[in-house]
Design an enzyme around this catalytic site. Structure first.
Site, PDB file in Angstrom:
ATOM      1  N   ASP A  14       2.819  53.804 131.163  1.00  0.00           N
ATOM      2  CA  ASP A  14       1.579  54.158 130.479  1.00  0.00           C
ATOM      3  C   ASP A  14       0.976  55.392 131.135  1.00  0.00           C
ATOM      4  O   ASP A  14       1.278  55.720 132.285  1.00  0.00           O
ATOM      5  CB  ASP A  14       0.582  52.993 130.544  1.00  0.00           C
ATOM      6  N   GLY A  15       0.107  56.065 130.383  1.00  0.00           N
ATOM      7  CA  GLY A  15      -0.605  57.221 130.902  1.00  0.00           C
ATOM      8  C   GLY A  15      -2.084  57.064 130.641  1.00  0.00           C
ATOM      9  O   GLY A  15      -2.504  56.286 129.794  1.00  0.00           O
ATOM     10  N   GLU A  54       1.171  60.035 128.771  1.00  0.00           N
ATOM     11  CA  GLU A  54       2.070  59.014 128.234  1.00  0.00           C
ATOM     12  C   GLU A  54       3.529  59.465 128.326  1.00  0.00           C
ATOM     13  O   GLU A  54       4.407  58.693 128.743  1.00  0.00           O
ATOM     14  CB  GLU A  54       1.718  58.714 126.773  1.00  0.00           C
ATOM     15  N   ASP A  76       2.364  51.157 124.910  1.00  0.00           N
ATOM     16  CA  ASP A  76       1.285  50.973 123.931  1.00  0.00           C
ATOM     17  C   ASP A  76       0.936  52.284 123.232  1.00  0.00           C
ATOM     18  O   ASP A  76      -0.035  52.352 122.485  1.00  0.00           O
ATOM     19  CB  ASP A  76       0.038  50.363 124.584  1.00  0.00           C
ATOM     20  N   HIS A 130      -4.431  46.017 125.706  1.00  0.00           N
ATOM     21  CA  HIS A 130      -5.693  45.335 126.008  1.00  0.00           C
ATOM     22  C   HIS A 130      -5.955  44.124 125.118  1.00  0.00           C
ATOM     23  O   HIS A 130      -7.050  43.949 124.576  1.00  0.00           O
ATOM     24  CB  HIS A 130      -6.861  46.307 125.914  1.00  0.00           C
ATOM     25  N   ASP A 142      -0.880  50.305 132.801  1.00  0.00           N
ATOM     26  CA  ASP A 142      -2.128  50.925 132.378  1.00  0.00           C
ATOM     27  C   ASP A 142      -3.096  51.052 133.551  1.00  0.00           C
ATOM     28  O   ASP A 142      -3.718  52.102 133.763  1.00  0.00           O
ATOM     29  CB  ASP A 142      -2.761  50.097 131.256  1.00  0.00           C
TER      30      ASP A 142
END
Length: 240
Positions: A14-15, A54, A76, A130, A142
């Site tokens: 994730d970024g 990302e 995500d 989330h 994340d």
């Protein structure tokens, strides 16, 4: 390289960007045999966009895993996933141009990822961000990326770093209990009454998001989730 003694690796990346563009970071995590977060790494990017963060997270993950080991990548980011699984072949045929004839954004990163994907078994899996009871690996990646964006420092299990801290979404789950305790403690006194008046008069306007978006904290919010206005736009009420 990671993963030389296993046949299959499950990982997430994730970024995060605090402002989009703003202070940014990337993170990835690899699961152990029980599917729990095990080995991880995160790093800063200075000022960058969410999309750059990302893609960088994916590039760093692919570069860290043995290309001879089958890999499942949980993400995500619809943009990053579609960029390397759906749009990339067309971009290459068109000489790295979009359907509109414009240069492909973040081309250098996409080209590098394309090189890292060549000749290896990689399965991409989209996981919503989330969610209550959501994907633990994605949540970990994340939080790692968000911490790197905020601190602008590298971290990871290889460096002996502690796990990234709980994110605002996790903290927010306990807010009703805190509010109930505060109301009970102050219900009979003048201080409690004054506090209640200030809360009512100064409470920010909260509404349900019509579209998905990303808060100033770097975490996403879904359509229908409560959001409120802050100095950088709309986001989680607790991040105001």
């Amino acid at each position: 390289m990671i993963g030389a003694v296993v046949e299959h690796i499950i990982a997430a990346c994730d970024g995060a960007s605090k402002g989009n563009p703003g202070p940014a970071g990337w993170g990835w995590v690899i699961a152990d045999g029980r599917g729990e977060p095990d080995r991880w790494e995160a790093g800063p990017l200075g000022t960058a966009t969410n999309n750059v963060a990302e893609l960088t997270a994916l590039e760093r993950l692919l570069g860290a895993v043995d290309p001879g080991v089958a890999l499942e990548v949980r993400m995500d980011s619809q943009y990053a996933m579609k960029a390397v699984t759906t749009w990339l072949p067309g971009w290459k045929r068109k000489g790295w141009k979009t359907a509109a004839g414009k240069p492909v954004a973040n081309q250098e990163l996409v080209v590098r990822i394309d090189e890292l994907l060549a000749g290896r078994s990689v399965e991409f899996r989209y996981v919503p961000a989330h969610q209550v009871g959501g994907d633990r690996l994605n949540d970990f990646a994340d939080r790692a990326a968000s911490q790197a964006a905020l601190t602008q420092q590298a971290a990871g299990s290889g460096a002996g770093s502690a796990a990234p801290p709980a994110a605002p979404d996790t903290v927010r789950k306990s807010a009703p209990a805190r509010a109930a305790r505060s109301a009970a403690a102050g219900s009979g006194g003048a201080a409690g009454g004054a506090s209640g008046t200030r809360a009512q008069s100064g409470a920010p306007r909260t509404l349900k998001a019509k579209y998905p978006g990303r808060c100033r904290c770097g975490r996403s919010y879904a359509a229908g989730e409560p959001i409120t206005k802050n100095t950088d736009g709309w986001g989680h009420p607790d991040c105001r």
